[in-house]
Write an enzyme that holds these catalytic residues in place. Structure first.
Site, mmCIF file in Angstrom:
data_model
loop_
_atom_site.group_PDB
_atom_site.id
_atom_site.type_symbol
_atom_site.label_atom_id
_atom_site.label_comp_id
_atom_site.label_asym_id
_atom_site.label_seq_id
_atom_site.Cartn_x
_atom_site.Cartn_y
_atom_site.Cartn_z
ATOM 1 N N THR A 1 13.647 6.056 3.627
ATOM 2 C CA THR A 1 13.985 5.049 2.615
ATOM 3 C C THR A 1 13.999 5.697 1.240
ATOM 4 O OG1 THR A 1 13.025 3.256 3.924
ATOM 5 C CG2 THR A 1 13.298 2.856 1.576
ATOM 6 N N HIS B 1 7.173 -0.947 7.847
ATOM 7 C CA HIS B 1 8.589 -1.051 8.214
ATOM 8 C C HIS B 1 9.078 -2.505 8.188
ATOM 9 C CE1 HIS B 1 8.765 3.013 10.621
ATOM 10 N NE2 HIS B 1 8.448 3.158 9.347
ATOM 11 N N LEU C 1 7.093 4.217 0.629
ATOM 12 C CA LEU C 1 8.415 4.002 1.200
ATOM 13 C C LEU C 1 8.513 4.874 2.444
ATOM 14 C CD1 LEU C 1 10.732 4.122 -1.972
ATOM 15 C CD2 LEU C 1 9.972 2.106 -0.708
ATOM 16 N N ASP C 2 9.196 4.386 3.461
ATOM 17 C CA ASP C 2 9.375 5.168 4.681
ATOM 18 C C ASP C 2 10.068 6.487 4.352
ATOM 19 O OD1 ASP C 2 8.335 2.963 5.981
ATOM 20 O OD2 ASP C 2 10.311 2.153 6.476
ATOM 21 N N LYS C 3 9.906 7.447 5.236
ATOM 22 C CA LYS C 3 10.469 8.778 5.010
ATOM 23 C C LYS C 3 11.964 8.723 4.728
ATOM 24 C CE LYS C 3 10.855 13.349 7.195
ATOM 25 N NZ LYS C 3 10.566 14.147 8.413
#
Length: 239
Positions: free
Chosen positions: A106, A186, A102-104
């Site tokens: 998110t 993303h 997961l993105d930082k």
């Protein structure tokens, strides 16, 4: 399995620390003291203890984490807190890792495991494993937005996404549920950006049919339940 590896993987310290426990005579195998780190043991039928504590072995670990914002989906980073920094040492010694990322910024459901077979299948582009997100948006969605998601969206010069699900979660359409079956970098944010909409907050709520346990506060985790492990098993059994 080597005795020192078994004890270390079950959270009693690094291999070096475990060797010290063995030297001190604190480890027993079937009630007999054993000081040899290389001794072979079968945890399925032998009783191993460190002091009075039974060593409970599991071949693979499966954890569900409610990932907080600001934490990266990695096993190590010199500058940032990683999801591995949030779990107990026993799981670090067992070498669990995030299954996907997961993105930082998110939040939400992240599975951690040391089962490479599960991770490979869960992340294989051929499996089209379903991922569901809750997105807070800078603009409202409408029928045109939903249709675009259903048809697939071009997010760079040579890539168009698979059809994705999109439904409004509020009356105004500023909060939406997104369902994708891919895992491009993303991807959810880029899909909305291609339509002129910015994602203000993103939370993953489901992965491979497993829902996030809403009782987990951000940064907390737990082992998967038997029912959730059945979902893992079904995923692994599919061709």
């Amino acid at each position: 399995m080597r005795l020192d590896k078994l004890i270390s993987n079950c959270g009693f310290g690094s291999r070096k620390e475990v060797k010290e426990l063995l030297k001190k005579g604190l480890v027993t195998v079937d009630d007999a003291v054993c000081k040899r780190p290389e001794a072979q043991v079968d945890p399925s039928c032998q009783r191993v203890c460190v002091g009075d504590v039974l060593v409970e072995y599991e071949k693979y670990s499966y954890l569900m984490m409610n990932k907080p914002a600001g934490v990266i989906s990695a096993t190590f980073d010199e500058e940032h807190t990683t999801v591995l920094d949030l779990v107990a040492e026993r799981y670090q010694y067992a070498q669990v890792f995030p299954v996907g990322r997961l993105d930082k910024d998110t939040t939400g459901l992240l599975i951690l495991s040391n089962d490479g077979g599960f991770a490979h299948r869960a992340l294989s582009p051929k499996k089209h494993v379903e991922k569901v997100y809750r997105a807070e948006l800078s603009a409202h969605i409408d029928k045109t937005t939903i249709k675009a998601f259903e048809e697939g969206i071009k997010i760079d010069d040579d890539f168009t996404t698979m059809p994705a699900g999109l439904i409004a979660l509020d009356d105004e359409g500023f909060v939406a549920q997104v369902t994708i079956r891919e895992g491009k970098f993303h991807q959810v944010k880029r899909m909305f950006e291609a339509l002129g909409i910015k994602v203000l907050a993103l939370k993953r709520t489901h992965f491979a049919g497993i829902p996030l346990d809403e009782n987990l506060a951000q940064g907390e985790y737990r082992r998967l339940t038997d029912d959730e492990l059945k979902i893992v098993s079904n995923l692994l059994s599919k061709d």
